[in-house]
Design an enzyme around this catalytic site. Sequence first.
Site, PDB file in Angstrom:
ATOM      1  N   HIS A  93      40.386 119.918 121.559  1.00  0.00           N
ATOM      2  CA  HIS A  93      41.294 119.410 120.399  1.00  0.00           C
ATOM      3  C   HIS A  93      41.493 118.178 120.582  1.00  0.00           C
ATOM      4  O   HIS A  93      42.076 117.595 121.593  1.00  0.00           O
ATOM      5  CB  HIS A  93      42.283 120.575 120.288  1.00  0.00           C
ATOM      6  CG  HIS A  93      41.770 121.762 119.572  1.00  0.00           C
ATOM      7  ND1 HIS A  93      42.405 122.361 118.491  1.00  0.00           N
ATOM      8  CD2 HIS A  93      40.857 122.497 120.361  1.00  0.00           C
ATOM      9  CE1 HIS A  93      41.561 123.613 118.506  1.00  0.00           C
ATOM     10  NE2 HIS A  93      40.835 123.602 119.368  1.00  0.00           N
TER      11      HIS A  93
ATOM     12  N   CYS B  14      45.813 122.817 114.027  1.00  0.00           N
ATOM     13  CA  CYS B  14      46.561 123.408 115.197  1.00  0.00           C
ATOM     14  C   CYS B  14      47.760 124.072 114.782  1.00  0.00           C
ATOM     15  O   CYS B  14      48.465 123.493 114.093  1.00  0.00           O
ATOM     16  CB  CYS B  14      46.931 122.154 115.971  1.00  0.00           C
ATOM     17  SG  CYS B  14      48.038 122.612 117.486  1.00  0.00           S
TER      18      CYS B  14
END
Lengths: 323, 323
Positions: free
Chosen positions: B214, B245
């Site tokens: 990520h 997230c």
Amino acid sequence: MNIWNGAGRHIHMQEVGTRDGLQAETAFVATEDKIALVNALSQAGMAKIEVTAFVSPKVIPALSDADAVLRGIERRPGVVYSALVPNVRGAERAIEAGADELNLVMSASETHNLANLRMTRSQSFSALSEVAGIAREAGVATNISLSCTFGCPMEGDVPEATVLDWCDAFVGSIGARGITLCDTTGMAYPGQVALLTRKFRERWPDTELTLHFHNTRGMGLANVLAAIDGGADRFDASLGGIGGCPYAPGATGNVCTEEIVHSLELMGYDTGVDLGSLIDASKRLPALIGHDIPSQIVKAGRRLDLHGLPGDFEAIRQRAHSR
Amino acid sequence: MNIWNGAGRHIHMQEVGTRDGLQAETAFVATEDKIALVNALSQAGMAKIEVTAFVSPKVIPALSDADAVLRGIERRPGVVYSALVPNVRGAERAIEAGADELNLVMSASETHNLANLRMTRSQSFSALSEVAGIAREAGVATNISLSCTFGCPMEGDVPEATVLDWCDAFVGSIGARGITLCDTTGMAYPGQVALLTRKFRERWPDTELTLHFHNTRGMGLANVLAAIDGGADRFDASLGGIGGCPYAPGATGNVCTEEIVHSLELMGYDTGVDLGSLIDASKRLPALIGHDIPSQIVKAGRRLDLHGLPGDFEAIRQRAHSR
């Protein structure tokens, strides 16, 4: 050297947000707020700060208080306070206001230089030489920022030889202390960066070399690492990642100071910068400029800024263990 | 090997946007649009596509049409069509709908596993083993995604030995074809990534290894490069960079497929992906999910997508040359 492990190698972090960032903003940030910002960046441990630009207030009203800002800041020993100057008049003002270094700009691309500075590159070079002469007489250091070194948004690729020829002129004819290779619109990519950096460092080992990247296409940090691998140890960055790209509305601008420091410190490089202070300073920006900032570190926190357990965690745990 | 120069080395790009991305969206993307998206990703040349997840429609309503999507897509030879399954029921549905591979998930962090999956890690491992047995009987490959391999947002650092012990169990006891080391919340940093990847590759050279990053803290591309340096050649990424997230509202999620492909291709790696097709597909996303996407490449264009000259360029040029 293993590039992923800094092993304490020192990297000089140079702040450009107060110039490259703020000049792109429509909001006028109050002089006292600019001064407080520069002071916070000094305290955080930045090696150099491009405090402002001595340009026409008509062209860039956001920096019309250049004199007051540069005179108003607290000087921290060891920090270099730089100012961008476009011409002789700007240089005189910057020197009078106490700049440690003048940053002069031209482009490696003829088209970009004409479009942006309204001069041919050779006219810009003559003007730079004159300004550098004034700086030399005043005992003030000169840095030259060469735009579009990794590509021009109108011309495309800029030949490496063209970039190196201009650098040769800056070092040889102008006697610049430093040169900044600028990726003005985020066209640099790591392979290119590593090669050009290495060639520069081999040819001019004693010239202060800065790399100035924009994160426009998501390659900012990778380019920093590629440059380090090529021998660089100085990087421009912008607090909060402010400073947009005129060619790509909505795209991010300069690499974000706190993101680069956060990454490099995790990898064992020594930036000399206190990340907490930097984040505190960055958090002030949205209120000053009137909008959100790109900084991923301000949004997500540092890697080990931990989150609390869910409220029902103990119940979940007991239920799981009772199975 | 010079990491900045891929020299034609092949990198397998695996799309997770249709699962990891869409599951985080509040908008329900119509089944036919999901199918068209997967088909576009197949045509663009992705090596693997995590098409959907066979989970409870109550828990993730955005993917309640998993069966219809997996049955509706056009299969392009050579592309692996994967589906996430949380349990036996999901595995049976996915196998029946024609999944080439089942992706099973657990966390390297006990706290994250409990909070997220409501089981202890050892309970999850037992459940995974059962599901893997069903896949094996059906002749369907198994991949195991290990969350929080580079850190847990609640526990902090996760010991490397813990990660490797779980991988050992996946390879040895479960016989997984592949393992994905997931940086669930963007805590990975390049030094750590290079070391862990190298250790994995040395120990299990025949296991298909994927890295799943990520970009939460801006280190996505640097982590990809560090992993390549450690011996990896497979990466998950999400079209448009979609997938947020949960621990950092506003932060970006998965690394963006078109950003990674754009960067790697510039560096001479061979992803086998047609970047233009990928960008076209990504541009459809905002209309489907109802908001802007993080993709810097959609915003700024490719490196050599050039811009026109200013309207008054010729006048500027003539004025400059007449000086």
